[in-house]
Design a protein around this motif. Structure first.
Motif, PDB file in Angstrom:
ATOM      1  N   VAL A  34      23.463 -69.198   3.578  1.00 55.91           N
ATOM      2  CA  VAL A  34      24.126 -67.962   3.977  1.00 55.91           C
ATOM      3  C   VAL A  34      25.245 -68.274   4.965  1.00 55.91           C
ATOM      4  CG1 VAL A  34      22.064 -66.576   3.593  1.00 55.91           C
ATOM      5  CG2 VAL A  34      22.481 -67.519   5.865  1.00 55.91           C
ATOM      6  N   ASP A  90      26.679 -63.155   7.245  1.00 57.12           N
ATOM      7  CA  ASP A  90      25.616 -62.552   6.444  1.00 57.12           C
ATOM      8  C   ASP A  90      24.651 -61.765   7.333  1.00 57.12           C
ATOM      9  OD1 ASP A  90      23.141 -62.276   4.804  1.00 57.12           O
ATOM     10  OD2 ASP A  90      24.289 -63.501   3.397  1.00 57.12           O
ATOM     11  N   SER A 105      21.677 -61.054   6.879  1.00 53.49           N
ATOM     12  CA  SER A 105      20.306 -61.556   6.877  1.00 53.49           C
ATOM     13  C   SER A 105      19.995 -62.370   8.124  1.00 53.49           C
ATOM     14  CB  SER A 105      20.053 -62.403   5.629  1.00 53.49           C
ATOM     15  OG  SER A 105      20.839 -63.583   5.640  1.00 53.49           O
TER      16      SER A 105
END
Length: 331
Positions: free
Chosen positions: A241, A245, A247
């Motif tokens: 990632v 990102d 996340s």
């Protein structure tokens, strides 16, 4: 390595969702992100307005660690912004990138911020003068600097470097997610010019340039902490990632709440304890082995992926629990 996973499954789906929706560390905002993917006349800033000019045609579409990368010849190629103030004229701030070099003859500038006169400079470099060590410099006064003390960064492998400037203008250097040095000498913030891969002072031809590839570079308007840096490195290396990102914040929230899970790339990360190291930023295991982990505090706690069979079992347990809960409510 002995690991004891703390997995919250069933007691509640609601608790997990609440944990994932809570914000993570919101003190530092990403203000510029150069993924260095693809090709074009400029290196695009995907979150801000600071696109960078290509000087002397650095190679685009080189193989990166996260998508593509830019490759620099170590002689005269670099990216620059001479017009707009990329970094706010205040500290704290942070900047970092992935780099890969197998040859160095001078000072390989990875990231650099310079004032209009070219006298005040903040940069992240690899320097052959210090046995290929990583160095974070603030060229003011006696040039206070921070060095990694590790002569192994020019090895043809991908490494992650981060420089963090605090509210007191001290500086901390991170290499591959781990803090490697700090300097508390106060320095002034710098604005106006910014460069990747080379020097953007008044006469860049007289300075040294980076030889190798650079990928996924970014700037933040505040100090990142050790958890932020550890996740940027660990999730980038394991799950692919990039630093923009969402996340990354989601995984941090799982760690801070000690509950639930979050997906980064195609991997599910859970809170874990007893990871075998107390060094924040330490990583181990692998995605293929189903045991990748990232240490996020000095007690040996952090996050870890769970092999696919375990994930399936958790899902089944969750479905059974939810069914039982619905039945109990009907009674």
């Amino acid at each position: 390595m002995k690991s004891s996973l703390r997995l919250t499954s069933v007691a509640g789906v609601a608790a997990v969702l609440t944990a994932l929706l809570l914000p993570g560390n919101a003190t530092a905002v990403l203000i510029s992100h150069w993924a260095l993917d693809g090709s074009g006349a400029t290196a695009v800033d995907s979150v801000g307005s600071n696109d960078l000019t290509l000087n002397n045609s650095p190679t685009q579409n080189a193989t990166g660690i996260i998508g593509d990368a830019y490759s620099f010849n170590g002689t005269n190629q670099f990216l620059s912004d001479y017009s707009s103030p990329v970094i706010p004229n205040t500290t704290p701030f942070s900047m970092g990138a992935w780099f890969n070099s197998s040859s160095l003859t001078g000072n390989g500038v990875i990231l650099q911020s310079v004032d209009a006169g070219g006298s005040d400079v903040h940069d992240l470099i690899i320097t052959s003068g210090l046995n290929n060590n990583m160095q974070l410099r603030s060229r003011q006064g006696a040039f206070p600097m921070v060095t990694s003390g590790d002569p192994s960064e020019v090895d043809g492998q991908w490494h992650h470097v981060m420089g963090v400037w605090s509210a007191s203008n001290s500086r901390t250097l991170y290499l591959d997610g781990i803090e490697v040095g700090t300097n508390t000498t106060s320095v002034n913030p710098v604005t106006t010019r910014f460069g990747i891969g080379g020097n953007v002072r008044n006469d860049p031809a007289t300075e040294d340039f980076f030889n190798g590839r650079i990928d996924d570079a970014g700037l933040w308007d505040n100090s990142l902490d050790g958890i932020d840096v550890a996740l940027l490195h660990g999730l980038g290396r394991f799950s692919g990632v990039n630093l923009a990102d969402s996340s990354i914040d989601a995984v941090r929230t799982v760690f801070e709440n000690q509950i639930g899970s979050a997906t980064a790339g195609s991997d599910e990360w859970f809170y874990a304890t007893n990871l075998g190291s107390t060094t924040v930023g330490e990583i181990g295991g692998s995605i293929a082995g189903g045991n990748a982990f990232i240490v996020l505090d000095n007690l040996g706690n952090g996050v870890m992926i769970v092999p696919e069979p375990s994930r399936t079992m958790l899902v089944l347990i969750g479905l059974v629990s939810a069914t039982c809960l619905r039945r109990s409510r009907r009674v």
